[in-house]
Design a protein around this motif. Structure first.
Motif, PDB file in Angstrom:
ATOM      1  N   ARG A 210     -41.855 -11.698 -22.514  1.00 43.87           N
ATOM      2  CA  ARG A 210     -42.127 -13.057 -23.020  1.00 43.87           C
ATOM      3  C   ARG A 210     -40.921 -13.687 -23.726  1.00 43.87           C
ATOM      4  NH1 ARG A 210     -45.386 -15.835 -27.037  1.00 43.87           N
ATOM      5  NH2 ARG A 210     -46.479 -17.549 -26.027  1.00 43.87           N
ATOM      6  N   MET A 211     -39.749 -13.382 -23.246  1.00 38.10           N
ATOM      7  CA  MET A 211     -38.550 -14.053 -23.732  1.00 38.10           C
ATOM      8  C   MET A 211     -38.214 -15.270 -22.879  1.00 38.10           C
ATOM      9  SD  MET A 211     -36.042 -10.869 -24.752  1.00 38.10           S
ATOM     10  CE  MET A 211     -34.738 -12.003 -25.241  1.00 38.10           C
ATOM     11  N   LEU A 212     -38.839 -15.355 -21.688  1.00 40.79           N
ATOM     12  CA  LEU A 212     -38.619 -16.461 -20.761  1.00 40.79           C
ATOM     13  C   LEU A 212     -39.957 -16.914 -20.204  1.00 40.79           C
ATOM     14  CD1 LEU A 212     -35.551 -15.029 -18.784  1.00 40.79           C
ATOM     15  CD2 LEU A 212     -35.492 -16.880 -20.454  1.00 40.79           C
TER      16      LEU A 212
ATOM     17  N   GLY B 231     -37.103 -10.452 -18.693  1.00 40.09           N
ATOM     18  CA  GLY B 231     -37.333 -11.397 -19.778  1.00 40.09           C
ATOM     19  C   GLY B 231     -38.717 -11.998 -19.738  1.00 40.09           C
ATOM     20  N   VAL B 232     -39.242 -12.251 -18.542  1.00 45.37           N
ATOM     21  CA  VAL B 232     -40.603 -12.775 -18.408  1.00 45.37           C
ATOM     22  C   VAL B 232     -41.614 -11.739 -18.890  1.00 45.37           C
ATOM     23  CG1 VAL B 232     -42.367 -13.422 -16.729  1.00 45.37           C
ATOM     24  CG2 VAL B 232     -40.082 -14.412 -16.574  1.00 45.37           C
TER      25      VAL B 232
ATOM     26  N   PHE C 260     -45.623 -20.404 -22.384  1.00 46.24           N
ATOM     27  CA  PHE C 260     -44.477 -19.732 -23.013  1.00 46.24           C
ATOM     28  C   PHE C 260     -44.286 -20.181 -24.460  1.00 46.24           C
ATOM     29  CE2 PHE C 260     -39.858 -20.044 -23.962  1.00 46.24           C
ATOM     30  CZ  PHE C 260     -39.601 -18.689 -24.073  1.00 46.24           C
TER      31      PHE C 260
ATOM     32  N   ILE D 158     -34.060 -12.268 -15.710  1.00 46.65           N
ATOM     33  CA  ILE D 158     -35.227 -13.156 -15.675  1.00 46.65           C
ATOM     34  C   ILE D 158     -36.510 -12.355 -15.508  1.00 46.65           C
ATOM     35  CG2 ILE D 158     -36.388 -14.920 -14.310  1.00 46.65           C
ATOM     36  CD1 ILE D 158     -33.611 -16.134 -13.777  1.00 46.65           C
TER      37      ILE D 158
ATOM     38  N   LYS E 107     -42.255 -16.669 -14.336  1.00 52.79           N
ATOM     39  CA  LYS E 107     -41.628 -17.055 -13.068  1.00 52.79           C
ATOM     40  C   LYS E 107     -41.772 -15.907 -12.086  1.00 52.79           C
ATOM     41  CE  LYS E 107     -39.435 -19.085  -9.943  1.00 52.79           C
ATOM     42  NZ  LYS E 107     -40.305 -18.334  -9.033  1.00 52.79           N
TER      43      LYS E 107
ATOM     44  N   CYS F  84     -32.944 -22.735 -10.024  1.00 54.29           N
ATOM     45  CA  CYS F  84     -32.100 -22.463 -11.201  1.00 54.29           C
ATOM     46  C   CYS F  84     -31.073 -21.381 -10.903  1.00 54.29           C
ATOM     47  CB  CYS F  84     -32.969 -22.049 -12.382  1.00 54.29           C
ATOM     48  SG  CYS F  84     -33.952 -23.401 -13.083  1.00 54.29           S
TER      49      CYS F  84
ATOM     50  N   GLY G 226     -37.553 -21.507 -10.023  1.00 54.68           N
ATOM     51  CA  GLY G 226     -36.780 -20.329 -10.404  1.00 54.68           C
ATOM     52  C   GLY G 226     -35.597 -20.100  -9.490  1.00 54.68           C
TER      53      GLY G 226
END
Length: 388
Positions: free
Chosen positions: A338-340, A334-335, A230, A331, A343, A182, A179
């Motif tokens: 559950r869109m990512l 989003g996690v 995911f 991020i 992390k 990135c 993570g």
């Protein structure tokens, strides 16, 4: 390398420092930052007592620590926001050297606290995560290199900045911490794009990231498990993601009520990685929208002010810092919805965490310094100075 402040007119020497700071700082962003920190304390009061009870501590142990770390972070932010780009640049380079060395020695002296990734130094009374402090320092160093590359007969700053980025990413992957790796690549790519990116290199970089993802999926069971989770059409209700998504669903628009939420009793990371689930369950989507609005205010106002900045270093560094800040918030949230892929990443200023709070204070202090109002002079003055 020559100094990269073009056409700047200094304020009167007799004007006191604090009044000049208050006149030039972005007050709206400053208020939004304080608002996010206050919301973090509020959510900490809701999310952390169950964990403190399980660990045999006082109910508000983590809230008190967050207040201490947050006060330190706001103090550092205030001091750095008083500085000018030259001072920030020098501080950033020194901080990068220190944090990179700390990152390099993690495999030898670091600890994983049972989480499967060696990312921290244990100091007994607290822990330090070097990668959190490395991020703002990395942005400042690469912004300096990219700005220097724009000078006549300047160094190959673009190539050097890419080399630094790849070296840092390699050390982060060793931990492993995909993570943060990135985020580092994203921050560098954002600055490179603003500095005048070659589309061929951008496409190549995207391809390299995709290839690295495939390699990591095949080589790391931990990474593969998160990607599989995911992509799965069903969510295991007994996992952290399952509990978080259910809490958000139960909260509705206005929430179930202060102190009535249940997710904080079952999620071990309710006060850090999944703090937004606590907010959604107890206070509803309404508070989540307020949090998003505060983040958007900081990001959009900072970008708007940076668009008027003629100092290449300040413009690039400010852009990298604010986009990194925004990406981390996106991020984390989003996690939770559950869109990512899952992390472990904190929500800036809101989640509990000493390293995260203080590092965010450093980044925002530098950002406020870069976005302060400075007379820019006439464009012909800029062109004349660049031609010298």
């Amino acid at each position: 390398m020559t100094e990269m402040v073009y056409g700047t007119v200094r304020s009167g020497a007799r004007e006191p420092v604090l009044p000049r700071w208050w006149r030039t700082v972005d007050k709206v962003s400053l208020l939004a930052i304080l608002g996010l920190f206050a919301i973090g304390l509020l959510l900490g009061l809701a999310a952390s007592p169950p964990l403190a009870t399980r660990n045999g501590l006082q109910p508000f142990h983590y809230v008190e620590r967050q207040l201490i770390f947050g006060t330190m972070a706001l103090g550092v932010m205030g001091v750095l926001s008083l500085g000018d780009p030259r001072m920030i640049r020098r501080m950033g380079v020194l901080l990068f050297v220190a944090t990179f060395l700390a990152l390099a020695f993690l495999p030898l002296f670091g600890t994983d606290f049972g989480k499967g990734a060696t990312r921290w130094y244990s100091l007994g009374f607290a822990s330090v995560q070097p990668s959190e402090f490395l991020k703002p320092a990395f942005i400042i160093l690469c912004a300096w290199l990219l700005a220097a590359a724009q000078e006549i007969n300047g160094p190959p700053g673009r190539s050097l900045s890419l080399a630094v980025a790849l070296i840092v990413v390699a050390f982060l992957v060793i931990q492993p911490d995909f993570g943060q790796a990135c985020l580092i690549l994203f921050g560098w790519a954002a600055m490179y794009f603003v500095a005048g990116a070659s589309m061929l290199l951008v496409v190549a970089l995207v391809g390299m990231v995709g290839l690295a993802g495939v390699v990591a999926y095949n080589a790391s069971e931990h990474f593969a498990r998160r990607i599989d989770g995911f992509l799965s059409t069903e969510v295991d209700p007994t996992t952290q993601l399952g509990y978080a998504t259910n809490a958000i669903r139960e909260g509705g628009f206005f929430g179930v009520g202060v102190g009535e939420g249940q997710v904080k009793w079952v999620l071990p990371d309710a006060h850090t990685d999944f703090i937004i689930a606590v907010a959604a369950e107890e206070y509803g989507v309404l508070l989540v929208l307020v949090i998003i609005a505060l983040y958007a205010t900081i990001v959009l106002r900072s970008l708007w002010r940076l668009m008027k900045e003629r100092d290449p270093f300040a413009r690039l560094a400010g852009t990298g810092l604010v986009l990194l800040f925004a990406a981390q918030a996106i991020i984390n949230m989003g996690v939770a919805v559950r869109m990512l892929p899952a992390k472990g990443m904190t929500l800036p200023l809101v989640s509990y965490g000493g390293s995260s709070l203080i590092a965010t204070g450093i980044a925002l202090g530098c950002l406020l310094a870069f976005t302060r109002s400075r007379p820019q002079g006439q464009i012909e003055d800029v062109l004349i100075k660049r031609g010298r």
